[in-house]
Each structure stands twice: as structure tokens, then as C-alpha cells.
Design an enzyme around this catalytic site. Structure first.
Site, mmCIF file in Angstrom:
data_model
loop_
_atom_site.group_PDB
_atom_site.id
_atom_site.type_symbol
_atom_site.label_atom_id
_atom_site.label_comp_id
_atom_site.label_asym_id
_atom_site.label_seq_id
_atom_site.Cartn_x
_atom_site.Cartn_y
_atom_site.Cartn_z
ATOM 1 C CB SER A 310 -0.995 -0.244 1.208
ATOM 2 O OG SER A 310 -1.690 -1.185 1.079
ATOM 3 C CG HIS A 353 -12.834 1.100 3.196
ATOM 4 N ND1 HIS A 353 -12.005 -0.080 2.617
ATOM 5 C CD2 HIS A 353 -11.979 1.111 4.468
ATOM 6 C CE1 HIS A 353 -10.934 -0.441 3.310
ATOM 7 N NE2 HIS A 353 -11.015 0.308 4.377
ATOM 8 C CB CYS A 366 -10.205 2.066 0.621
ATOM 9 S SG CYS A 366 -11.337 1.352 -0.321
#
Lengths: 585, 381
Positions: A310, A353, A366
Site C-alpha cells: 500500500s 469501506h 482502501c
């Protein structure tokens, strides 16, 4: 009595004899004179090396990281004839094979003025033992060179490095030519990188000897020149804290000054004790290090590459915003996955989310939001920004070999795989999985560049080095602000993935990452599957330290890597505060 | 002696002075001074020990030599004809004495000690031998017939050869024998005799050579082997020859400079102030100096031959020739050895090598040459 005839004969005789002498004199003194002069010089002059004290390596605050210690070498003077050398006895005394000794002596005798080095790395007991029996071995002497003691042992081993005999590659380099055998040169880390400065220049002592080998007087001394001292940009206290914070896990950490690229701490674990190399490492120890499953001799900061997870979302976000495709209010509805044809791409949060904007997407990491951004932006545009932050090419510090990582593009895939790029691959790349891989050093450069507003500095290992800019990305203020807000939120906001990096003392901003490991080898089965990433900087308003943390099989980035970052940042900034208070009072 | 006679004698001496052959008198002195300088340099210590007194002793010997030379110049050399046999017998006795009570040096008995002074009869012997041969030969008709020839070879050749060989001093033995042969050939022997002796030598040579080789000491054999192949072991047998060549060669054109030579003082060159002193000189003065030194020697020898040519009588001719040949042989063997052209034979370089007896002997030889030259126009009385 006839006088003339015999006297004439005698005169001719005399003339012939004197002519022969003249020719011979001409031959000896004029034709071969230089050769004989050299031979007479070789008869009487012996050259001894005076090793130069090696430059001391300090940390940025002036703490000594190394000290010089003597290194003893048993050598034999070149004027001892082979017949006089008791090779058998020598082999026993020095613990060498007779063959080795013969090999060292072979072809060197008679042509050199310096002693022939037989065995280095002797300790004090060896020296005492040899000294006691020296009278049995004509021409045997003990020479002293300079080696190192590493005050902090395993700590910062990959930064400081170690000494050893020059490698074949080094010997072929200009800098290392004309080094006598058994000279210790830098083999790793700063010792190798700055070897030329640290080494200084050895001195020489020309000694006149007589036919009995007695040293009569010193003809000339060329004093050694001490090597330059080095002040590394490393802060040893921060380094110690950083290495401890890993709690025996493997991994890497690179902390730098975002305003200059100076390295504050550089961790690669597991590490090794450079003091093992001081006397010449024993083959057994070397093999053990080589075969260690954790590869302690690899500097993971530069020599390993992993999917950034991420962390890479920052690139995707910046690319999308800078290309004007989205703004910070761009919203996506995350229901836990996204479907493309028959494929389903999941968010790490199964429930989804809900509706997320840019900031929340980063704070909560996310995946679905970034799949969407990836679809909009396209892999080639993402790659462009990745390059701008230093990905896909070696950082160029030169401390160790460097991996350049991989940033995939459509043309790259066509060229290497022979197949077109698929949208699904863009999804994977957008969240830092799939083909994408970066080294911990590159991750640090990314976060440092975001912290300082877009400048990628060249890494520097020396304190107060002139900063060098590798590249500069001028971002829209909105982009930068969004990123900074989001990174702050990651650590300080409810629901932020990096909350474990939260500090009471300093405002830390950062981003978690988790690199999925596809296959595990049998002996890794007990470990968490994934590698943990965390990149951070602090203080968020005016960053002074930026770092990347990578924990091998650490699992979730927020859990494993964020606390390490927090400790390192706190250690560094607290210490700086105390220093400043002390300075003030 | 009455005062008047003393005065007359002195006046005569003063007159004689004008007839001195200054060339043949001064050149040896110059060479000896160069020799003393070289001995000084060769023996200088490198680290602060006392300088060995060789150069001082050699200087004293030089003074003794000059006095001997002057003394030998003054009386008429022809008186020596009558005395020649006594001189020879006296010298033989001295030589034999060394065998009985001699002092050993380098594994050979060559020395006689008289108080503090060491004396080497084998050196002194050669000038006595030359006087005796010249005396004997001057009374024989030329060419020589067989009986005198046998007497000559036996009494003046083989006898001293055996004594010297027993010392053992093979080098001097061979050199003295070759001197005798040379002077005999100058006198001339008839063809039949010459052929016979050559045949005898050829026939007996393998046998004699074999005996000689067996009787030779190991160091003598080593020297021969080393001469044939000096590279055998540069630190061992061939070491001396190799180092002597290095010493000479390293002087190059102009030399390392006086007191700058290294091979001698650092002991790489053995026998630096005696047998190999020429090498030390060549090292410090180079090709340039060596050529000058050799030229000085050539002058002495050629002057000696000239003296012989104009000598008043056969005795003078034979004696002058013999002395010149002696210088030539010793010089050739010594320098040839130093240059690696000959095996190592322990023979001093005339006037140059350290050694008092040899120096005085050589000055006596010069004195005789001077004497013969001075009296070449005198009438017989």
C-alpha cells in the site's frame, strides 16, 4: 744475449693483457654498470613498510565507531637463502602447510627488497611465541600493520563495513594497485566506499644492512600519511534504537534527513560482527555466514526488493491528481471488492469501506479506491510518477550493490513477457502488488520526497555533504497538501492503519504497506505470510527525519513496522531536542 | 770512518740523485698512496666502532719501503752477483722456517713473527729468487744447455715450489714457478731442450694434475669450480667472484665517489683491503679512475722493460726483466681475479693491497730497477 726479441714479445704481452683488462672494465662498468649498481643497492638496502594509521570513522555527533589496532604479520627477509630456511620448522611454528610457505617464497627471492609476508592475523600470543623462537629462524621478522576494532560490533555493521584482504576485483582497480600482500583494505560498507580516503599512505623505511644481514642505519624514512577521518551522517544512538526495535526480526530500515538525503540510520538485519574479520576471517566462520538462512552479509536496504504494498498507493494517488484526472473529493464506493469481467478484486476489508474520498482512502488504505484510480490513470502514467520518485533505478549511494526494483509498464510487459497488459494488472500495480517491487532505500526516498515537497535527494553517508538533487517533482499544492493530510491521518486519525506509530511527543505522518508473499518455503511456514512496510516522516509540519521500515514476514505493516518507525523517530528527535537544550543553556 | 770519506760519499750520493729515474720511483709511491686511501675507505666502519689501523700500518710500511728503495738504489747492483747465492740461501732458510715456527693464517703457515711485526717470507723470497736466478743465468752461456737448465729448474723452481706448496701457498708457488720459467725463456734454451721439456710436461701433466687435485684443499677446489661456473651458488662458492664483479661494475663511468663505496665496508666483498682492493678502488673511482690506475701500472712495467733493454750487463738485463715480469704476473693474476677472468688466487696487487712484506719487497724491486737504470752508462770498474 739477444735483448730486443724477448723484450718485444714481453711488451706485446703486456699490451695484450692491459687491453683485455680495459675491455673487461668497459664491459663491467659501462655496459653492465647499471645492472651491477642495482645489484649492489639490492645487496645493502632493505625496505620496510610503515603502515599508515587508518582514518577513524565517527558518527554525526563525533562518536568513534572504530579504532585502530595492530595487526601482526610473520615475514621473512628477502636476503635469506632458501637453503637457510627451515621450512618444516616454520610450517609448524606458524601453523601453515609447507607447501603454502614454499609457494609464497617461490619466485620472490632475490628480486625484492621488502620482506616476504608469510602469515598475517597473528594474535599477541602467536607473536610472543614466534619472538621466543626467532633465533632459530634466520630472517624471520614480525611486521605490524593496522587493522580495526569496531566499537559497536554488530550495530551498524552494514554501514561501517569491515576490512579484509583486497578482492581480485579490487586488485584490478587503479586505487588498489601496488599494495603489498596482506594489506587490509575496506571490503564492505564505509570502509570500502571511502577506502581511498581512509587508507592514507604507507611510509617506507630504507635500511642499510651488511652482508651478515645486520641493520646498520636508516638511510631514509618516508613517513606514513595518516588517512582522513570520516564523519558519517549516521547517528549511532538512533541506529542502536532502530536495531533493537526490530526485536530480532529480519528486515531493513533507512532513515534520512529529508532536507539533504543524509543517512541517519541504516539497518539491515540479521547482521554480522565485523570484528570477526579483523584477523582475517576463518573459512569456517565465513561459510557459516554465507550459508546463514537470513543472509546476514546482504545489505537489505539496497540489495533486496519487495512489492511495496500500500505504500505504492501514494504514487497512484499523486499520479491521478497531478494528471488532473481526479481531485481530493473524488469518491468511490467500496463494497469490499471490484469486479472486472469474471475476476473479482478484493479490498483488504471484506465488508468494504463504504463511500471513501481520497484522504480516507489513504488513511484507511482502501484497495478498491485505488483500483478505481488505477483504472482511471493507467499503468504508464503511474510508472512515470514512480520514476520521478526514484523507483525503478538504483539509488546510487555506492555503499553496497544496489537493486533497482521494478516498475512495470505496458511496453515493458510486451517486451519481456510478449503479452499485452491487462487491466487486472493495473489494479494490482495500483496497490503495490504484482510486478511492482522496490528496495527499502527507494521507499525511503519516496517518503522523504513527499516530506520535503517533491525533491529526491541523492543519499549521502557523510555528515554535511553537499546535497545533490536527483530529481524534483513540482506538485500542485493541493496534491501535496492532500497527501500530507492523509499521511498525518494514517497515524493520528481514528481508523488510520498506522495508529501504532502514534507518538505523544511528535506528530508523525506515515503510510503502512503489506507485501503479499506468494509462496513460502517450508522453513518459513511458521512465520506470518506477509512482509510489513511502513514509511514515515516527522515532525509532520517541518519534517526532519523520513524513514522506511521493512520487516520480513512481519505480517501487517501497521502492526509490525509502524512501532519501529515510532521508536526511531522519537529517539532521533528527542535526542536532537536534548542537544539543542544543552546548546541553549 | 774518517770525516773526509763520509763527506765524499755524501757528495757522491747527491750526484747520484740527479740520475734517479723519478718516473719509476714516484709512480709506485703514487700508487701506494692511492692504495692506502682505498684501504682506508674499504675498512671504514659503518657504525661507530674504531677505524681499523690497516691504513696507518700501511703508511708506515710505505715509509719503510721508500727507505728500502733509496737504500737499494745507492750501491752498485753488480755487487749482488757475488752475493746472490747467499741471499738465496738466506731466503730459503726463512721460507723453511715458516714451516717450522710459522703462524697460521687462513689455514696456511705463511707468517714469521719478529716481535710485534708479522713478516711474510714468501713475499720477500721472490725478489731474492730473482736476484739469484739473474746471477746464475748471467754466468751461463746462451742458449742454456741441459745441465744448467736442470740445475736451474731444480734449485730455483721445484725446490721453492715444494716449500711453498707445503705451507700451503699454492698461489705463490705457481706464480714463482711461472716467474722462473719466464726468466729462463728470456735467457733462451736450445730447441732440443725446449721440445724435451714440453714433451715431459705433456706426458706428466695428467698424472701431476691428478696428484695436485687430490692434494688440493677443499677451498682451493671450490675456487676453481667457482671460476668455471660462478653462478653455482652466488652466496657460497661463487660469491666472491660475483661480488667482486658487482663491486667493480657498480662504479660505472665515474664511480660512486671516494668513501662512498658500499660493497667493502658492508662486507659484501670479502678480502676487501687485500686481494680485492682493486674492486673497491674501481667502485669508488669508476672506469675513469681504473683506467688511470692501470695506466700507471703499465708505465712501471714498460719502463722496467726499457731499463732492461739498456742495462749495462746481462745480470742487469735479466734482473730488470725478471722484476718487470714479476710485477706483470702479480698484477695480471690479481686484477684478472677481481674482474672474474681468473680463478681466485690469493695474490696481492703490487703496491696496492694491504701487506707490509709485499710492499717493501716491491719497493726493493723498484729500487733495483732504478739502480740498474742509473748505472747504465757507468763504466765497469
Amino acid at each position: 744475449m739477444n735483448r730486443e726479441t724477448p723484450l718485444r714479445l714481453l711488451t706485446i704481452c703486456t699490451v695484450v693483457i692491459f687491453s683485455v683488462f680495459l675491455i673487461r672494465l668497459w664491459q663491467l662498468q659501462i655496459l653492465k654498470g647499471d645492472q651491477y649498481l642495482e645489484q649492489s643497492l639490492r645487496n645493502r638496502v632493505r625496505i620496510f613498510r610503515i603502515s599508515a594509521p587508518r582514518g577513524i570513522i565517527y558518527d554525526r555527533k563525533g562518536v568513534k565507531l572504530v579504532k585502530n589496532v595492530p595487526y601482526y604479520i610473520a615475514s621473512i627477509l628477502p636476503d635469506v637463502s632458501e637453503a637457510e630456511i627451515d621450512i618444516e620448522g616454520l610450517a609448524e611454528l606458524l601453523g601453515m602447510s609447507e607447501e603454502d610457505i614454499r609457494k609464497k617464497l617461490k619466485g620472490k627471492k632475490g628480486q625484492r627488497l621488502e620482506p616476504i609476508r608469510l602469515k598475517g592475523g597473528l594474535d599477541f600470543e602467536d607473536v610472543a611465541r614466534i619472538e621466543a623462537r626467532r633465533s632459530d629462524f634466520p630472517g624471520l621478522i614480525i611486521e605490524t600493520e593496522i587493522s580495526r576494532y569496531y566499537n559497536f560490533g554488530k550495530t551498524a555493521a552494514h554501514v561501517v563495513g569491515y576490512l579484509g584482504k583486497p578482492t581480485k576485483e579490487q586488485l584490478s582497480m587503479e586505487d588498489f594497485k601496488n599494495l603489498p600482500e596482506d594489506t587490509m583494505v575496506g571490503r564492505w560498507g564505509a570502509e570500502a566506499m571511502f577506502d581511498k580516503q581512509l587508507r592514507g599512505r604507507a611510509g617506507m623505511k630504507f635500511v642499510e644492512v651488511d652482508a651478515l644481514g645486520r641493520q646498520l642505519r636508516t638511510l631514509r624514512i618516508i613517513p606514513p600519511e595518516k588517512g582522513e577521518d570520516l564523519y558519517l551522517s549516521i547517528d549511532i544512538n538512533t541506529q542502536i534504537v532502530a536495531e533493537k526495535a526490530f526485536q530480532r526480526r529480519s528486515g531493513a530500515l533507512l532513515a534520512i534527513e529529508p532536507s539533504s538525503g543524509e543517512v541517519i540510520a541504516l539497518v539491515s538485519l540479521p547482521s554480522f560482527d565485523p570484528n570477526m574479520f579483523i584477523k582475517g576471517i576463518k573459512p569456517k566462520q565465513w561459510l557459516k555466514l554465507k550459508r546463514h538462512p537470513g543472509h546476514p552479509l546482504i545489505n537489505r536496504v539496497f540489495q533486496s526488493q519487495y512489492p511495496p504494498g500500500s505504500v505504492f498507493k501514494l504514487i497512484t494517488a499523486i499520479a491521478a491528481m497531478e494528471e488532473g484526472l481526479v481531485n481530493k473529493n473524488f469518491k468511490v464506493h467500496c463494497k469490499g471488492f471490484i469486479e472486472v469481467g469474471q475476476w473479482r478484486f478484493r479490498c483488504w476489508k471484506d465488508r468494504g469501506h463504504g463511500i471513501v474520498d481520497m484522504k480516507r482512502a489513504i488513511v484507511e488504505s482502501c484497495d478498491v479506491y485505488f483500483y478505481e484510480l488505477g483504472r482511471i490513470t493507467g499503468i504508464d502514467r503511474i510508472a512515470k510518477y514512480a520514476y520521478a520518485f526514484g523507483f525503478g533505478r538504483p539509488p546510487g549511494l555506492g555503499l553496497s550493490p544496489e537493486k533497482k526494483g521494478l516498475i512495470p509498464t505496458t511496453s515493458w510487459k510486451l517486451k519481456t513477457k510478449g503479452r499485452p497488459w491487462y487491466l487486472g494488472e493495473t489494479f494490482n500495480a495500483a496497490i503495490g502488488q504484482g510486478y511492482v517491487s522496490v528496495s527499502p532505500a527507494q521507499a525511503a526516498l519516496l517518503i522523504s520526497a513527499i516530506a520535503n515537497g517533491g525533491t529526491v535527494y541523492k543519499l549521502q553517508l557523510l555528515k554535511n555533504a553537499e546535497p545533490e538533487i536527483i530529481s524534483r517533482l513540482v506538485m500542485r499544492p493541493e496534491t501535496l497538501k492532500t497527501m500530507k493530510d492523509a499521511l498525518y491521518g494514517v497515524v493520528n486519525q481514528k481508523g488510520g492503519t498506522g495508529f501504532r506509530a502514534y507518538s505523544e511527543h511528535f506528530s508523525i505522518a506515515g503510510k503502512t504497506g503489506t507485501a503479499q508473499v506468494v509462496a513460502l518455503s517450508p522453513n518459513e511456514r511458521n512465520l506470518p505470510r506477509d512482509h510489513a512496510w511502513f514509511v514515515a516522516y516527522a515532525p509532520s509540519s517541518k519534517p526532519e527525519i523520513a524513514l522506511s521500515v521493512f520487516v520480513e514476514h512481519g505480517g501487517n505493516g501497521g502492526e509490525a513496522a509502524a512501532p519501529i518507525a515510532k521508536r526511531v523517530i522519537e529517539a532521533y528527535l528527542l535526542e536532537r531536542d536534548t542537544d539543542e537544550t544543552n546548546k541553549g543553556s | 770512518m774518517k770525516p773526509i770519506r763520509v763527506l765524499k760519499k755524501l757528495k757522491g750520493l747527491l750526484l747520484l740523485k740527479d740520475k734517479f729515474d723519478w718516473m719509476i720511483v714516484l709512480i709506485p709511491v703514487i700508487i701506494t698512496v692511492l692504495g692506502i686511501m682505498t684501504i682506508y675507505s674499504a675498512t671504514r666502519p659503518i657504525i661507530g666502532v674504531k677505524h681499523p689501523a690497516f691504513y696507518i700500518r700501511q703508511t708506515i710500511w710505505l715509509i719503510i719501503g721508500i727507505v728500502s728503495m733509496a737504500a737499494v738504489s745507492l750501491f752498485d747492483y753488480r755487487r749482488l752477483i757475488k752475493l746472490s747465492y747467499f741471499i738465496y740461501i738466506f731466503a730459503l732458510i726463512l721460507l723453511l722456517l715458516t714451516l717450522v715456527v710459522g703462524h697460521a693464517g687462513m689455514g696456511a703457515q705463511r707468517w714469521l713473527r719478529i716481535g710485534p711485526i708479522g713478516f711474510q717470507p714468501s713475499e720477500f723470497f721472490r725478489i731474492c729468487l730473482l736476484i739469484a736466478i739473474a746471477g746464475y743465468l748471467s754466468r751461463q752461456i746462451s742458449p742454456l744447455r741441459s745441465i744448467p737448465f736442470v740445475v736451474l729448474i731444480g734449485v730455483f723452481g721445484v725446490l721453492p715450489f715444494l716449500i711453498l706448496y707445503l705451507q700451503p701457498d699454492l698461489g705463490s708457488a705457481i706464480l714463482i714457478l711461472s716467474m722462473v720459467v719466464a726468466v729462463t725463456l728470456i735467457k733462451g734454451i736450445n730447441r732440443r731442450l725446449l721440445v724435451t721439456s714440453v714433451v715431459v710436461i705433456i706426458v706428466t701433466a695428467p698424472f701431476l694434475g691428478n696428484v695436485l687435485w687430490k692434494e688440493m684443499k677443499q677451498y682451493q677446489k671450490n675456487r676453481l669450480v667457482a671460476f668455471i661456473n660462478p653462478k653455482v651458488d652466488p652466496k657460497g662458492i661463487g660469491y666472491q667472484i660475483e661480488q667482486s664483479k658487482v663491486t667493480i661494475g657498480s662504479g660505472r663511468l665515474f664511480g660512486k665517489g671516494y668513501l662512498k663505496g658500499t660493497q667493502g665496508p658492508l662486507r659484501f666483498l670479502p678480502e676487501k683491503h687485500t686481494d680485492f682492493v682493486f674492486a673497491v678502488f674501481a667502485e669508488e673511482w669508476g672506469f675513469f679512475g681504473s683506467v688511470i690506475l692501470l695506466a700507471l701500472y703499465a708505465l712501471i712495467i714498460l719502463r722496467g722493460f726499457e731499463t732492461a733493454l739498456y742495462a749495462k750487463d746481462d745480470f742487469g738485463f735479466l734482473l730488470a726483466t725478471g722484476i718487470s715480469i714479476m710485477f706483470l704476473i702479480y698484477l695480471s693474476v690479481n686484477i684478472g681475479m677481481a674482474m672474474g677472468l681468473m680463478p681466485v688466487v690469493g695474490v696481492p696487487l703490487p703496491f696496492f693491497s694491504y701487506g707490509g712484506t709485499a710492499l717493501v719487497t716491491n719497493f726493493i724491486g723498484i729500487g733495483l730497477l732504478n739502480n740498474i737504470r742509473m748505472r747504465r752508462y757507468e763504466l765497469f770498474y
